[in-house]
Design a protein around this motif. Structure first.
Motif, PDB file in Angstrom:
ATOM      1  N   SER A  85      38.401  39.280  35.082  1.00 17.14           N
ATOM      2  CA  SER A  85      38.612  37.879  35.458  1.00 17.14           C
ATOM      3  C   SER A  85      37.838  37.517  36.719  1.00 17.14           C
ATOM      4  O   SER A  85      37.393  36.372  36.888  1.00 17.14           O
ATOM      5  N   GLY A  86      37.662  38.521  37.610  1.00 12.47           N
ATOM      6  CA  GLY A  86      36.917  38.266  38.841  1.00 12.47           C
ATOM      7  C   GLY A  86      35.441  38.011  38.609  1.00 12.47           C
ATOM      8  O   GLY A  86      34.758  37.467  39.482  1.00 12.47           O
ATOM      9  N   SER A  87      34.955  38.386  37.418  1.00 18.44           N
ATOM     10  CA  SER A  87      33.543  38.169  37.114  1.00 18.44           C
ATOM     11  C   SER A  87      33.244  36.708  36.774  1.00 18.44           C
ATOM     12  O   SER A  87      32.086  36.294  36.795  1.00 18.44           O
ATOM     13  N   LEU A  94      41.493  33.323  41.333  1.00 20.24           N
ATOM     14  CA  LEU A  94      41.902  34.700  41.051  1.00 20.24           C
ATOM     15  C   LEU A  94      43.185  35.046  41.810  1.00 20.24           C
ATOM     16  O   LEU A  94      44.064  35.734  41.278  1.00 20.24           O
ATOM     17  N   ALA A  95      43.322  34.534  43.036  1.00 16.85           N
ATOM     18  CA  ALA A  95      44.547  34.740  43.810  1.00 16.85           C
ATOM     19  C   ALA A  95      45.738  34.066  43.127  1.00 16.85           C
ATOM     20  O   ALA A  95      46.829  34.643  43.024  1.00 16.85           O
ATOM     21  N   PHE A  96      45.553  32.836  42.650  1.00 21.78           N
ATOM     22  CA  PHE A  96      46.629  32.136  41.942  1.00 21.78           C
ATOM     23  C   PHE A  96      46.992  32.885  40.651  1.00 21.78           C
ATOM     24  O   PHE A  96      48.171  32.991  40.296  1.00 21.78           O
ATOM     25  N   THR A 212      31.443  47.790  37.533  1.00 20.54           N
ATOM     26  CA  THR A 212      32.854  47.924  37.894  1.00 20.54           C
ATOM     27  C   THR A 212      33.760  47.811  36.668  1.00 20.54           C
ATOM     28  O   THR A 212      34.779  48.495  36.573  1.00 20.54           O
ATOM     29  N   ILE A 213      33.398  46.954  35.727  1.00 17.28           N
ATOM     30  CA  ILE A 213      34.201  46.811  34.501  1.00 17.28           C
ATOM     31  C   ILE A 213      34.160  48.101  33.685  1.00 17.28           C
ATOM     32  O   ILE A 213      35.173  48.535  33.121  1.00 17.28           O
TER      33      ILE A 213
END
Length: 389
Positions: A85-87, A94-96, A212-213
């Protein structure tokens, strides 16, 4: 955790964790961002031990390995979700998104019972919890304390010389803490935090997010394999296999950087291959089993305190490894740093071989009795120690 209970500790942490993510998401400046990170970081420390202990105390010995590995499997799944999701999500969103999971934690815990082992230790009725969880008496068997080990009917403080250096405490203390230290000094968080650098050093054409994924997916897959195997093969074989695999992969990683293989040859991909094999080896054993053993090794009366202390040592070791990586790389070179991690993995292998007992299929009372020694044999509540079948 000992006073409030395992479930209540998790529930009390969930709103604070949600608030931390909201603070981070709405932060107007860097100091507020830092505040949000501090709150969320503290909450990780608050839930790490209670979650593992709660799961371990709420299942039968025959399946405790599988269920006790679920927190680690879920953690790796959460990391993969964050990577993915961060991508494409803006960091505030992303925090929410992360706050939603904290709310879900609070809601999901509402119908669940408190740990029956904790209820028994507090002198409370655990029958409803046992019935809800469909547990056998074997799962909640207890070890009776000697009268001299209590003060006014309550267990003595952990931090008295008599208790802390007793075999029931000091032996599992050494094993549990050492495993968590070895877990971090295998270099795992240096690998996770600096994956992109390592991939770039290997000349990989993969972009940072894809790298990273891939690492997150490999970690989750390996944790899944470990979850399926832990009650069949036991804890020790998986830890030994894990230590050997990590050691060999770190040696090959160091060799790749030392000899500076040309990227035109297949040996140029040795760092990437080594990294993937390292993640496989780590996740199948040292990734989750030390946390599983947190809920198994420590005696009932002091499990909360010792587990919290162990989690703090684990997080401190993580911080040390991450912050020391570049300094070590400067002093020892990349090859020397990876060979140092290989050395820790080799020591971990022999530590497990000679010091770590097998807990597969044993009740928490039987494990506690193992560390207490022969003199406490008569103190096991044999009336409650019955196999499920």
């Amino acid at each position: 955790m000992q006073r409030a209970g395992r479930k209540r500790t998790l529930q009390l942490t969930a709103p604070l964790w949600t608030a931390g993510w909201l603070v981070l998401g709405f932060a107007p400046n860097f100091p507020i961002i830092l505040l949000g990170r501090i709150i969320t970081g503290l909450c990780v420390g608050f839930v790490l031990a209670p979650a593992q202990v709660y799961v371990s105390e709420c299942c039968d010995p025959e399946i405790r390995g599988r269920l006790g590995s679920l927190p680690t499997l879920s953690m790796s799944f959460g990391i993969l979700i964050s990577y993915t999701s961060g991508s494409w999500l803006y960091w505030r969103y992303l925090a929410f998104f992360s706050a939603v999971f904290c709310v879900a934690l609070f809601v999901i815990l509402l119908p669940l019972p408190e740990s029956p082992v904790w209820l028994e230790a507090q002198g409370l009725d655990s029958n409803a919890a046992v019935k809800w969880l469909h547990l056998s008496k074997h799962a909640i068997a207890t070890v009776k304390d000697d009268p001299e080990e209590k003060v006014a009917g309550e267990p003595k403080s952990l931090f008295t010389r008599e208790v802390f250096f007793s075999s029931a405490v000091i032996k599992p203390f050494k094993v549990g803490f050492a495993l968590l230290i070895f877990q971090q000094f295998s270099g795992i968080d240096a690998i996770i935090f600096f994956t992109v650098e390592i991939f770039l050093s290997a000349g990989s054409s993969l972009n940072a997010m894809t790298a990273t994924i891939i690492v997150g997916a490999v970690q989750m897959f390996s944790n899944g394999v470990s979850t399926m195997l832990v009650d069949r093969s036991g804890r020790r074989p998986l830890l030994l296999l894990s230590a050997v695999t990590m050691c060999v992969s770190m040696l090959s990683m160091g060799a790749a950087f030392f000899f500076e293989f040309k990227h035109e040859s297949w040996m140029g991909y040795l760092p990437i291959i080594s990294l993937v094999i390292f993640m496989l080896g780590f996740s199948i054993g040292f990734g989750g089993l030390p946390f599983l053993l947190l809920g198994e090794l420590f005696p009932t009366n002091y499990r909360s305190q010792l587990s919290a202390m162990a989690s703090a040592v684990n997080l401190l070791s993580m911080f040390t490894v991450i912050k020391s990586y570049h300094a070590l790389e400067h002093v020892l070179t990349s090859a020397g740093t990876f060979w140092m991690y290989a050395g820790f993995c080799a020591v971990a292998f022999f530590f497990v071989l000679f010091m770590v007992p097998e807990t597969k299929g044993k009740s928490l009372a039987e494990i506690e009795h193992h560390f207490r020694g022969k003199k406490s044999k008569e103190n096991i509540n044999l009336q409650n120690v019955q196999t499920k079948f």
